[in-house]
Design an enzyme around this catalytic site. Structure first.
Site, PDB file in Angstrom:
ATOM      1  N   ARG A  15       0.829  -1.216   0.000  1.00 39.92           N
ATOM      2  CA  ARG A  15       0.000   0.000   0.000  1.00 39.92           C
ATOM      3  C   ARG A  15       0.865   1.269   0.000  1.00 39.92           C
ATOM      4  O   ARG A  15       0.571   2.251   0.673  1.00 39.92           O
ATOM      5  CB  ARG A  15      -0.980  -0.008   1.187  1.00 39.92           C
ATOM      6  CG  ARG A  15      -2.090  -1.044   1.020  1.00 39.92           C
ATOM      7  CD  ARG A  15      -3.047  -1.023   2.186  1.00 39.92           C
ATOM      8  NE  ARG A  15      -2.360  -1.398   3.419  1.00 39.92           N
ATOM      9  CZ  ARG A  15      -2.806  -1.120   4.641  1.00 39.92           C
ATOM     10  NH1 ARG A  15      -3.952  -0.485   4.790  1.00 39.92           N
ATOM     11  NH2 ARG A  15      -2.128  -1.496   5.702  1.00 39.92           N
ATOM     12  N   LEU A  17       1.235   3.499  -2.275  1.00 44.68           N
ATOM     13  CA  LEU A  17       0.572   4.696  -2.799  1.00 44.68           C
ATOM     14  C   LEU A  17      -0.357   5.295  -1.745  1.00 44.68           C
ATOM     15  O   LEU A  17      -0.434   6.507  -1.579  1.00 44.68           O
ATOM     16  CB  LEU A  17      -0.216   4.362  -4.075  1.00 44.68           C
ATOM     17  CG  LEU A  17      -0.853   5.572  -4.754  1.00 44.68           C
ATOM     18  CD1 LEU A  17       0.202   6.567  -5.220  1.00 44.68           C
ATOM     19  CD2 LEU A  17      -1.734   5.162  -5.929  1.00 44.68           C
ATOM     20  N   GLY A 428     -25.226   1.696  15.164  1.00 39.95           N
ATOM     21  CA  GLY A 428     -24.494   0.614  15.829  1.00 39.95           C
ATOM     22  C   GLY A 428     -23.140   1.000  16.354  1.00 39.95           C
ATOM     23  O   GLY A 428     -22.887   0.951  17.551  1.00 39.95           O
ATOM     24  N   SER A 429     -22.241   1.411  15.460  1.00 45.09           N
ATOM     25  CA  SER A 429     -20.886   1.674  15.950  1.00 45.09           C
ATOM     26  C   SER A 429     -20.779   3.099  16.484  1.00 45.09           C
ATOM     27  O   SER A 429     -21.397   4.030  15.963  1.00 45.09           O
ATOM     28  CB  SER A 429     -19.863   1.456  14.839  1.00 45.09           C
ATOM     29  OG  SER A 429     -20.117   2.304  13.755  1.00 45.09           O
ATOM     30  N   GLU A 480     -19.981  -1.462  19.310  1.00 40.91           N
ATOM     31  CA  GLU A 480     -19.124  -2.216  18.374  1.00 40.91           C
ATOM     32  C   GLU A 480     -17.620  -1.956  18.557  1.00 40.91           C
ATOM     33  O   GLU A 480     -16.859  -1.985  17.588  1.00 40.91           O
ATOM     34  CB  GLU A 480     -19.534  -1.943  16.913  1.00 40.91           C
ATOM     35  CG  GLU A 480     -20.964  -2.355  16.612  1.00 40.91           C
ATOM     36  CD  GLU A 480     -21.387  -2.133  15.151  1.00 40.91           C
ATOM     37  OE1 GLU A 480     -20.527  -2.207  14.257  1.00 40.91           O
ATOM     38  OE2 GLU A 480     -22.584  -1.897  14.922  1.00 40.91           O
ATOM     39  N   GLU A 601     -25.058  -3.993  -3.820  1.00 42.70           N
ATOM     40  CA  GLU A 601     -23.820  -3.996  -4.601  1.00 42.70           C
ATOM     41  C   GLU A 601     -23.776  -4.999  -5.748  1.00 42.70           C
ATOM     42  O   GLU A 601     -23.322  -4.695  -6.837  1.00 42.70           O
ATOM     43  CB  GLU A 601     -22.658  -4.255  -3.644  1.00 42.70           C
ATOM     44  CG  GLU A 601     -21.316  -4.150  -4.273  1.00 42.70           C
ATOM     45  CD  GLU A 601     -20.240  -4.212  -3.209  1.00 42.70           C
ATOM     46  OE1 GLU A 601     -20.304  -3.422  -2.257  1.00 42.70           O
ATOM     47  OE2 GLU A 601     -19.350  -5.062  -3.327  1.00 42.70           O
ATOM     48  N   GLU A 662     -29.349   5.330   4.428  1.00 44.32           N
ATOM     49  CA  GLU A 662     -28.756   6.629   4.181  1.00 44.32           C
ATOM     50  C   GLU A 662     -29.716   7.464   3.341  1.00 44.32           C
ATOM     51  O   GLU A 662     -30.197   6.990   2.319  1.00 44.32           O
ATOM     52  CB  GLU A 662     -27.454   6.381   3.412  1.00 44.32           C
ATOM     53  CG  GLU A 662     -26.618   7.587   3.205  1.00 44.32           C
ATOM     54  CD  GLU A 662     -25.336   7.212   2.492  1.00 44.32           C
ATOM     55  OE1 GLU A 662     -24.658   6.264   2.921  1.00 44.32           O
ATOM     56  OE2 GLU A 662     -25.022   7.869   1.502  1.00 44.32           O
ATOM     57  N   HIS A 691     -20.774  10.921   7.055  1.00 44.46           N
ATOM     58  CA  HIS A 691     -19.516  10.828   6.297  1.00 44.46           C
ATOM     59  C   HIS A 691     -18.714  12.119   6.373  1.00 44.46           C
ATOM     60  O   HIS A 691     -17.623  12.214   5.820  1.00 44.46           O
ATOM     61  CB  HIS A 691     -19.800  10.455   4.852  1.00 44.46           C
ATOM     62  CG  HIS A 691     -20.509   9.135   4.748  1.00 44.46           C
ATOM     63  ND1 HIS A 691     -21.882   9.047   4.752  1.00 44.46           N
ATOM     64  CD2 HIS A 691     -20.055   7.873   4.703  1.00 44.46           C
ATOM     65  CE1 HIS A 691     -22.227   7.775   4.692  1.00 44.46           C
ATOM     66  NE2 HIS A 691     -21.129   7.039   4.664  1.00 44.46           N
TER      67      HIS A 691
HETATM   68  N1  GLN Z   1     -23.685  -1.502  12.326  1.00 44.07           N
HETATM   69  C1  GLN Z   1     -22.660  -1.014  11.462  1.00 44.07           C
HETATM   70  C2  GLN Z   1     -22.057   0.251  12.053  1.00 44.07           C
HETATM   71  O1  GLN Z   1     -22.757   0.963  12.684  1.00 44.07           O
HETATM   72  C3  GLN Z   1     -23.175  -0.719  10.085  1.00 44.07           C
HETATM   73  C4  GLN Z   1     -22.078  -0.251   9.187  1.00 44.07           C
HETATM   74  C5  GLN Z   1     -22.428  -0.105   7.738  1.00 44.07           C
HETATM   75  O2  GLN Z   1     -23.575   0.010   7.387  1.00 44.07           O
HETATM   76  N2  GLN Z   1     -21.453  -0.101   6.870  1.00 44.07           N
HETATM   77  O3  GLN Z   1     -20.906   0.541  11.847  1.00 44.07           O
END
Ligand code: GLN
Ligand code: ZN
Length: 752
Positions: A15, A17, A428-429, A480, A601, A662, A691
């Site tokens: 990694r 770069l 969650g996290s 988490e 995805e 989202e 984000h």
């Molecule tokens: N439960 C996960 C968190 O809160 C969901 C993460 C995600 O959707 N990428 O991080």
């Protein structure tokens, strides 16, 4: 010419770069040093390719993303970035990452998933004033350098059709309005490349594998009828991948291209198209037969049989099915892998070897190489678990059906939880602060005991439960803290997964991920999340949400095995997660969230394949996970991105009780669609963007809530941020969440 690749990874075996660009962004190295490191990486790739292949690939390198490279080359740079007055590379990074300095602040351009991969490209933005013409230099410098050091060079660039199709138009003008300028610009590229001794120019046109309309085909013709008139002393290959070109194959073979690149692996109809409509003798077929996405060895006999079945002679180049960008660098770095597994792996370097071997076998009849490869495939020992097979064969429709029906459950659960209107929760996290990562690293390197490691995390859980209670959240989470990557975390606790040390794959910009490998039958080794969730629940009277990753997401973010179907693999994972769901329920966890962040995805690129190729097993896999819980147990799910506009009924069919997703960056049009589809699942459209480090005000969140309630009944709505907070800092997260609660309280007071 007989062997080539579409493109190579560039993040670096170690990694390099990533590390260099991140240092550059932090002003720890200067631009000259960054360029020097990049040149080293390019030269290394070219030398590797030159040793094995007939053509060396230039133009596939990127400091962030190839679509952004093409846009910058062609002056597709919104004025707000141009006005920053930066040099070429800094302007490019400002578009990719946003810019904030000396009172100037510009947001980054949006990022989107690249076709059906986990790579993200930057979406070019075109307005009515965009003046498309060649302005960039880096592409030509790279080609020139490759030509100086190598005899046979191919340059690649995103083709005009794909570029115009992927761009976002913010003014009145649309793609077709820019065709004349784009034609002139690509003709100019041809003219400049005439000064090098380039063998081939590869124009990447993966957008041709979508379902094409008549207008699409017209645009395609307009572009290439024009561009191909430009004189050129190199050959032009139109390169497609990620599918077949059934809507435009005959047009491709009629146009004056010198080469056509087709994907024979993901392109289900590719071989039939070539056999049925033939392939012109005066063109070269770039046959994509070595998989650019998987990590498994190529079975030479099968490949050779396929090649022999095609109506081509020596007008053939053996190549990869797509760029090798989507695979790690080399198996050689994986010193800890099981021998049985390791011999079946091929990463990018090994795929170069395979192309070399295939050339020897196909064009030079090297039987020894063929025999050696065949021996490898004679007995492949995927660790089997007969109990898993038994369980799958015993599944019936009842295993996929949760009872009673959702409307009835909704009433039962309202009585059970007695939550206030507009219940509040998080995804969650909570932030993975430095000390959290340090604790994990100490434990991983055996510097602290398991008891010390757990004690640290439990203290964090206690602190965050107290914080959520004090802030006023209704449904709490444990935070988490024990997880680094959500898929890696579950994989480590399931049988059947293997982990690599350095098998990084670029996800976007400087970010790379290390997907686990599914090698054997999957089953749950032991309870995974029960200890953390029950500890958290013991600290509070409010419900604590159990937090799991769903089977489709675990599958989509791993390298799957290929000896069994995707459906079978996902079903195995679903049963393992079902065990965890029931274990949580047994231990008193009454609300369980099963994240399907990556469900969208792998949705097939062609609409006609959506159900039979994917949703018909992906949605049932999710249902299998939760079908056996009590009516009083509330099942949540979460999805990143709200780009599921077209598959809303399928999402509703997952039969969860609540879904969060989202929505804060979009225009909330998703909510109109939910309404139009009579969406039954209760919803938590994210009310602010996690984000970004920006803290939304109470008024801003209050407005979003009003906009949501203008469209959805309050009995169906949850209030939450739009994703997990793990990548954020604590100060900004706490401030944002406090504003969220204040906004909800304001609204509740109004509702009375
Ligand atoms: N439960 C996960 C968190 O809160 C969901 C993460 C995600 O959707 N990428 O991080
Ligand atoms: Zn998310």
């Amino acid at each position: 010419m007989s062997t080539s690749i579409i493109g190579f990874p560039r993040i670096g075996e170690d990694r390099e770069l990533k590390h260099a660009t991140e240092k550059y962004w932090k002003h720890e190295i200067d631009q000259a040093e960054l360029l020097r490191i990049a040149d080293e990486l390019k030269a290394k790739n070219w030398n590797k390719e030159d040793a094995k292949l007939d053509l060396v690939s230039a133009g596939d390198f990127s400091f962030f993303d190839n679509v952004l490279d093409a846009a910058s080359l062609l002056n597709i740079t919104p004025a707000r970035y141009r006005d920053l007055g930066l040099n070429e590379l800094d302007e490019y990074f400002a578009e990719a990452r946003g810019y904030q300095k000396d009172g100037k602040s510009v947001k980054a351009l949006p990022m989107k998933k690249w076709f059906n991969t986990n790579y993200h490209y930057i979406v070019p933005e075109i307005d009515d004033k965009t003046n498309i013409k060649v302005v960039g230099k880096r592409f030509f410098e790279d080609v020139k350098k490759a030509c100086e050091h190598h005899e046979h060079v191919k340059a690649s660039i995103v083709g005009p059709y794909t570029l115009l199709k992927l761009a976002r138009y913010v003014g009145k003008k649309q793609a077709a309005d820019f065709a004349p300028a784009v034609i002139a610009a690509y003709q100019d590229i041809f003219k400049r490349l005439n000064e090098t001794h380039l063998d081939w120019l590869q124009l990447d046109e993966p957008a041709l594998v979508f379902d094409l309309t008549d207008a699409d085909k017209k645009l395609f013709h307009q572009l290439y009828d024009g561009i191909l008139q430009a004189p050129h002393n190199f050959k032009v290959n139109i390169q497609t991948y990620f599918g077949d070109v059934r809507d435009i194959y005959q047009d491709l073979i009629d146009l004056p291209f010198d080469g056509i690149g087709l994907d024979f692996l993901e392109g289900k109809q590719t071989a039939d198209l070539v056999r049925k409509f033939g392939f012109p003798k005066d063109k070269t077929l770039f046959a994509g037969v070595v998989n650019g996405k998987n990590i498994w060895r190529n079975e030479y006999q099968k490949t050779v049989d396929l090649l022999k079945s095609l109506p081509v002679d020596d007008n053939l180049v053996i190549t990869t099915s797509c760029s090798l960008l989507h695979v790690p660098y080399t198996v050689e770095n994986e010193t800890d892998l099981d021998k049985d597994l390791k011999q079946h792996l091929a990463f990018a370097y090994q795929k170069l070897d395979e192309l070399h071997d295939l050339d020897q076998i196909f064009f030079h009849d090297n039987q020894a190489l063929l025999a050696e490869n065949q021996a490898l495939f004679e007995n492949v020992n995927h660790p089997a678990n007969p109990a898993v097979a038994d369980r799958i064969s015993g599944l019936t429709a009842a295993d996929y059906t949760r009872l009673p029906e959702r409307s009835e459950r909704e009433n039962i659960q309202k009585a059970e939880f007695k939550l206030p209107d507009l219940p509040t929760t998080t995804i969650g996290s909570f932030p993975q602060t430095k000390d959290v990562r340090k604790n994990r690293s100490l434990y991983k390197h055996h510097k602290i005991s398991k008891a010390e490691y757990d004690k640290f995390n439990n203290d964090k859980i206690k602190r965050i439960i107290e914080w959520q209670e004090k802030a006023g959240f209704d449904v709490l989470v444990h935070g988490e803290y024990e997880r680094n990557d959500m898929v890696e975390y579950f994989g480590e606790n399931l049988d059947g997964f293997a982990f690599t040390k350095k098998a990084w794959v670029q996800s976007y910009g400087s970010r790379a991920v290390k997907p686990p490998i599914i090698w054997g039958d999957v089953s749950r080794k032991n309870s995974i999340t029960v200890a953390a969730s029950t500890y958290a629940q013991s600290l509070t009277d409010k419900p604590v949400k159990g937090m799991l990753t769903g089977p489709v997401t675990i599958f989509n973010w791993s390298f799957p095995r290929e000896d069994i179907s995707a459906k079978d693999s996902v079903t195995q994972i679903a049963l393992a997660i079902q065990d965890e769901v029931l274990d949580l329920e047994k231990h008193g966890i009454k609300i369980i969230q099963i994240d399907e962040a990556a469900l969208r995805e792998k949705l097939p690129l062609r609409q006609s394949d959506w159900f039979k190729e994917y949703l018909d097993w992906a949605i049932p896999a999710f249902k299998l996970v939760h079908s056996k819980v009590e009516p009083t147990t509330q099942i949540h799910t979460h999805m990143c991105y709200s780009e599921f506009n077209d598959i809303i009924p399928a999402i509703d069919n997952m039969d969860a009780d609540v879904i969060s997703f989202e929505a804060s960056r979009s225009d909330l049009s998703i909510i109109d669609k939910l309404k139009a589809n009579n969406f039954e699942t209760e919803v938590g459209p994210g009310v602010y963007d996690i984000h970004s480090p920006r803290v939304p005000s109470q008024a801003e969140i209050y407005n979003v809530i009003n906009n949501i309630l203008a469209k959805l009944p309050e009995s169906k709505v949850w209030i939450n941020p739009d994703c997990g907070l793990k990548t954020r800092g604590e100060a900004e997260s706490f401030a944002s969440l406090e504003n969220l609660i204040a906004a909800v309280n304001q609204k509740r007071a109004e509702l009375g």
